[in-house]
Every structure is written in structure tokens, then in C-alpha cells.
Design an enzyme around this catalytic site. Structure first.
Site, PDB file in Angstrom:
ATOM      1  N   LYS A  13       0.884  -1.232  -0.156  1.00 22.16           N
ATOM      2  CA  LYS A  13      -0.202   0.018  -0.064  1.00 22.16           C
ATOM      3  C   LYS A  13       0.943   1.076  -0.032  1.00 22.16           C
ATOM      4  CE  LYS A  13      -3.572  -2.526   2.026  1.00 22.16           C
ATOM      5  NZ  LYS A  13      -4.793  -2.812   2.706  1.00 22.16           N
ATOM      6  N   HIS A  96      -8.090  -3.005  -6.656  1.00 19.60           N
ATOM      7  CA  HIS A  96      -8.130  -3.131  -5.201  1.00 19.60           C
ATOM      8  C   HIS A  96      -9.363  -2.381  -4.567  1.00 19.60           C
ATOM      9  CE1 HIS A  96      -7.032  -2.718  -0.836  1.00 19.60           C
ATOM     10  NE2 HIS A  96      -6.347  -4.059  -1.325  1.00 19.60           N
ATOM     11  N   GLY A 175      -7.503  -5.043   6.766  1.00 21.45           N
ATOM     12  CA  GLY A 175      -6.893  -4.190   7.701  1.00 21.45           C
ATOM     13  C   GLY A 175      -7.742  -4.025   9.006  1.00 21.45           C
TER      14      GLY A 175
HETATM   15  P1  PGA Z   1      -4.495  -6.593   5.146  1.00 19.78           P
HETATM   16  O1  PGA Z   1      -4.648  -6.208   3.536  1.00 19.78           O
HETATM   17  O2  PGA Z   1      -3.743  -7.950   5.042  1.00 19.78           O
HETATM   18  O3  PGA Z   1      -3.744  -5.541   5.537  1.00 19.78           O
HETATM   19  O4  PGA Z   1      -5.810  -6.959   5.514  1.00 19.78           O
HETATM   20  C1  PGA Z   1      -4.880  -6.829   2.602  1.00 19.78           C
HETATM   21  C2  PGA Z   1      -5.033  -6.065   1.169  1.00 19.78           C
HETATM   22  O5  PGA Z   1      -5.753  -5.084   1.337  1.00 19.78           O
HETATM   23  O6  PGA Z   1      -4.625  -6.661   0.222  1.00 19.78           O
END
Ligand code: PGA
Length: 254
Positions: A13, A96, A175
Site C-alpha cells: 500500500k 483493489h 486491515g
Molecule cells: P491486510 O490487507 O492484509 O492488511 O488486511 C490486504 C489487502 O488489502 O490486500
């Protein structure tokens, strides 16, 4: 059933600067990773060259997190496929949920981006699909994902789709620390494979790598990726630390 290779991709990200990317790569390359599992890191644009250089010859892939669907033009702030090719990336995340939610990504733009990547590069798209919490609570998650797949893959033929990676990411699990149960994840990944079989054919459906994404951690990776239709994971938060990401990969390979 096709022999699908397991594939773990990190999604950084908007985390890590160039120095942070270098530090990650140095530490990550010193750690032992199991053989026979594909690994990639999808980083912000400015950190891609650093990772491509650091991972050259190691088999670790590098991915971008977005791309524009035109080759060039007056699109301030955007990055084109030829630019990613020049840098030498292997993958590109497309659609995404954060881009769909905050940056106006639609199934139509996702479809254009997939076509551009497939028609003009050998960069493999990692297509993200998934439902929101209220859609899951209303029990319409399969309808949502089914409609996304139909629109996102419109006009792509079976030979092309075989190369695709799909990440099923329930938005309520991203997240949040709230992971789909392995059974919920398996159910949707099997549904996606069935949908591909109906849109194309069984051989195509069996060839596509389907990842689960949403709060995957070293502690839950084995149970999730052990499921028959789940071929790996797209990992956000848990991909930022080289030791943690390595133990997640090791757990997934078990
Ligand atoms: P996360 O994110 O593992 O932090 O939940 C996954 C993603 O958004 O690809």
C-alpha cells in the site's frame, strides 16, 4: 485439476520509502524461504526500481499497485503500462477495493486496465474482487463477486484469463483484523472458480491462481491456504516486516 503453484504477494500500500524498501530487501534476502512457492512484493511506484534491482535473479517478483489504461497522454499523476515495463515489474494489482472506494476505480476501468496489461505486456494482473460488509450481511456476496467478474473480464478470452491471478478480498476483512474463516474464504474461492468454469471452461478455471486477502497473518495463513481452492494470499499489513512475511510464507508452504 491443474497443478497450481502457491503464490503469496505482499501489498505494501502507501508504506515504506526507498530506504525502507532497501532495508526490507536486505533483511528478506537473508532469510530462508521454502522452495516451490511464488512470492512477490507490490510496492509504491517510486520503490519499484529499488526492489527490481534488489530481487534480480532471486525469483522474487515485484508488482505495482495500479496502472492507467492508456499508453500515454494528458493524465496528470498517472503511470502507464510501458513505464512499468521499462522498470521491469512482473505483476500489477488491479481493482483493489481501496482504489474502487477512494479513487473512482470502476469495473469498466478495471476491464480496460486488464486488457491493456494483457494486450501490451507480460505483466500479470492481480485482480481484486470482494464484497462489502452490508453485502455479506444481506447474503448477496456471491452476486456481487459474480457481477464484478463478468464486468471485469468482459472481452477477455480463456487463454488470456488462464494467466490471471484473482484475489478474493472481502472488504470487511481488509486491515480490520477480522479475517474470513477458512471455510468462508474457501466457499467464495470455489464459487469464483465455478464462475470461471461457466464463463470459460473447467481447464481455464483450474489454471487460475486464486488468492485470499484480508488480515492474513503468520498464524492463520496455513489454515486458509490449506483449502483446496485457495492458492495463496494477498497480504497487506503482514507483508511489511521481513521476518513476519517470511514466517507467513513458511506457514503457507506447509
Ligand atoms: P491486510 O490487507 O492484509 O492488511 O488486511 C490486504 C489487502 O488489502 O490486500
Amino acid at each position: 485439476m491443474a497443478d497450481r503453484v502457491k503464490f503469496i504477494a505482499g501489498n505494501w500500500k502507501m508504506f515504506k520509502d526507498i530506504e525502507g524498501a532497501k532495508e526490507f530487501a536486505d533483511a528478506f534476502l537473508k532469510l530462508n524461504r521454502p522452495a516451490g512457492i511464488k512470492v512477490a512484493v507490490c510496492a509504491p511506484f517510486l520503490q519499484l526500481t529499488t526492489l527490481v534491482d534488489a530481487f534480480a535473479g532471486t525469483g522474487i517478483g515485484v508488482g505495482a499497485q495500479n496502472v492507467h489504461f492508456e499508453d500515454s497522454g494528458a493524465f496528470t499523476g498517472e503511470i502507464a503500462v510501458p513505464m512499468l515495463k521499462e522498470v521491469g515489474v512482473d505483476y500489477c494489482i488491479i481493482g483493489h477495493s481501496e482504489r474502487r472506494e477512494y479513487f473512482g476505480e470502476t469495473d469498466e476501468t478495471v476491464n480496460k486496465k486488464l486488457k491493456k496489461l494483457f494486450n501490451t505486456s507480460d505483466i500479470i494482473p492481480i485482480l481484486c474482487v470482494g464484497e462489502k460488509l452490508d453485502e455479506r450481511e444481506a447474503g448477496v456476496q456471491q452476486d456481487i463477486v459474480s457481477a464484478q467478474l463478468e464486468k471485469d473480464l468482459a472481452g477477455l478470452d480463456a487463454d488470456t484469463v488462464k494467466e490471471l491471478v484473482i484475489a478474493y478480498e472481502p472488504i470487511w476483512a481488509i486491515g480490520t483484523g477480522k479475517t474470513a474463516t477458512p471455510d468462508q474464504a474457501q466457499e467464495m474461492c470455489a464459487f469464483i472458480r465455478g464462475k470461471l468454469a461457466s464463463m470459460y471452461d473447467q481447464a481455464t478455471a483450474d489454471a487460475v491462481i486464486i488468492q485470499y486477502g484480508g488480515s492474513v497473518k503468520p498464524g492463520n495463513a496455513k489454515d486458509i491456504i490449506g483449502k483446496p481452492d485457495i492458492d495463496g494470499a494477498l497480504v497487506g499489513g503482514a507483508s511489511l516486516d521481513p521476518e513476519g512475511f517470511t514466517s507467513l510464507i513458511a506457514a503457507a508452504a506447509e
